[in-house]
Design an enzyme around this catalytic site. Structure first.
Site, short mmCIF file in Angstrom:
data_model
loop_
_atom_site.label_atom_id
_atom_site.label_comp_id
_atom_site.label_asym_id
_atom_site.label_seq_id
_atom_site.Cartn_x
_atom_site.Cartn_y
_atom_site.Cartn_z
N ARG A 1 38.39 41.89 37.20
CA ARG A 1 39.11 42.21 38.43
C ARG A 1 38.09 42.31 39.56
NH1 ARG A 1 44.33 41.24 38.30
NH2 ARG A 1 44.98 43.01 39.54
N ASP B 1 35.04 34.92 39.72
CA ASP B 1 36.38 34.33 39.72
C ASP B 1 37.35 35.18 40.51
OD1 ASP B 1 38.44 32.41 38.58
OD2 ASP B 1 39.23 34.33 37.86
N GLU C 1 42.07 38.86 48.11
CA GLU C 1 42.33 37.45 47.80
C GLU C 1 43.56 36.97 48.56
OE1 GLU C 1 42.77 37.59 43.57
OE2 GLU C 1 40.63 37.67 43.19
N HIS D 1 40.52 33.15 41.61
CA HIS D 1 41.28 33.90 40.61
C HIS D 1 42.01 32.92 39.68
CE1 HIS D 1 43.42 38.01 39.91
NE2 HIS D 1 43.48 37.27 38.82
#
Length: 330
Positions: A239, A263, A268, A296
């Site tokens: 996360r 990632d 976001e 993500h």
């Protein structure tokens, strides 16, 4: 008999093939395709069950308006974007889908590690714009992976899958996780480290595989990243809040970290003026060649995407037909 109502808040939009197949006989399914919590106002209050993804959060202000809701399913592993404590005070179960993308995230973590440890991304990035000589020396010193230490923060489902992949590469796999039962290290043939500092100081690669909680928020920060080995690599497929991305940037600028792969980010999509994003897009900045950022996406495969929709729908069906939900996290 009137049908129940299931609301899919975000991320998934029609056609709702999986949801209709599983829930169509007992519920009307509405996909809101929301991009903020405010988009839900007036559209979610009468839901009997909610399927939440990761574009938005469900806070007390929304949960307090729910009139009939029995279950909120976070169709993913992490559940930090729903106020599960307040939901429990309203007698609403919150569940997740902990097993939908285990292979994909593990594959992504190892893939990111490999492309950084072997210098693949670095050489490709530089040669593509005509930087440096056409020889391996651009990535000196690069060492053999076999025998190098792969350190994991978290040894749950995804951490376990990642450990097996790193072990198959001949790496020495260690983990820090105070919550897994004794013996997991024995069953997997890996090593348990009792405190985070010890793991950081011995690891050539540190990979995060823990949920975002008050305890893990920025568990990798300026202080803890400084404890990592000079020239080590950091990977975050967990996360965004687990890693302070700006601390990563500073560690790249100071040449303490060799490289990093992120990632997930705390916001976001990120703000275009975020210092990390500006550095990452600047060919003259070391972050351009040494930081990988993905949107993500580590969880994604067509099969994994189907799993999260199917398993989330099946859990809603259980509750709407009088059964107990699975994987309740509150």
């Amino acid at each position: 008999m009137a049908k129940s109502k299931v609301v899919v808040t975000d991320f998934i939009h029609p056609p709702l093939t999986h949801e209709e197949k599983i829930l169509g006989e007992v519920a009307d399914i509405v996909a809101l395709n929301a991009f903020s919590e405010e988009d839900l106002v007036g559209k979610i209050e009468d839901a009997d069950a909610i399927m939440l993804y990761h574009f938005i959060s469900l806070s007390e202000k929304t949960i307090s308006r729910l009139e009939n809701c029995k279950l909120i399913v976070r169709c993913g592993v992490g559940f930090d974007n729903v106020d599960r404590v307040f939901a429990r005070s309203r007698e609403i179960d919150v569940a997740n889908v902990p097993d939908y993308g285990t292979e994909e995230v593990a594959d992504s973590a190892i893939g990111m590690m490999l492309t950084l440890a072997r210098g693949v991304h670095y050489m490709n990035s530089r040669l593509q714009r005509g930087e440096g000589p056409w020889v391996y020396e651009q990535v000196k010193p690069t060492h053999r992976l076999r025998g190098r230490v792969f350190g994991m923060i978290g040894a749950g489902r995804i951490g376990t899958a990642t450990a097996l992949r790193a072990k198959a590469l001949g790496m020495r796999v260690v983990y820090y996780d105070p919550y897994v039962p004794d013996g997991r290290d024995k069953s997997l043939g890996i090593e348990r480290i009792e405190n985070l500092s010890d793991l950081l100081t011995i690891s050539d690669v540190v990979s995060a595989h823990c949920p975002r909680t008050e305890e893990t928020q920025h568990i990798l920060n300026d202080e803890t990243i400084a404890q990592m080995k000079q020239g080590s690599i950091l990977v975050n497929t967990a996360r965004g809040g687990v890693v302070d991305a700006h601390a990563v940037l500073r560690a790249i600028e100071s040449d303490h970290l060799r490289a990093a792969a992120l990632d997930v980010l705390e916001t976001e999509p990120p703000d275009e003026n975020d210092p990390l994003m500006k550095a990452w897009r600047d060919p003259s900045h070391p972050a351009f060649d040494r930081i990988i950022i993905n949107p993500h996406a580590a969880f994604y495969s067509e099969e994994g995407l189907d799993d999260m929709r199917i398993k989330g729908s099946q859990n809603c069906l259980r509750v709407l037909t009088g059964e107990k939900p699975r994987n309740v996290v509150n």
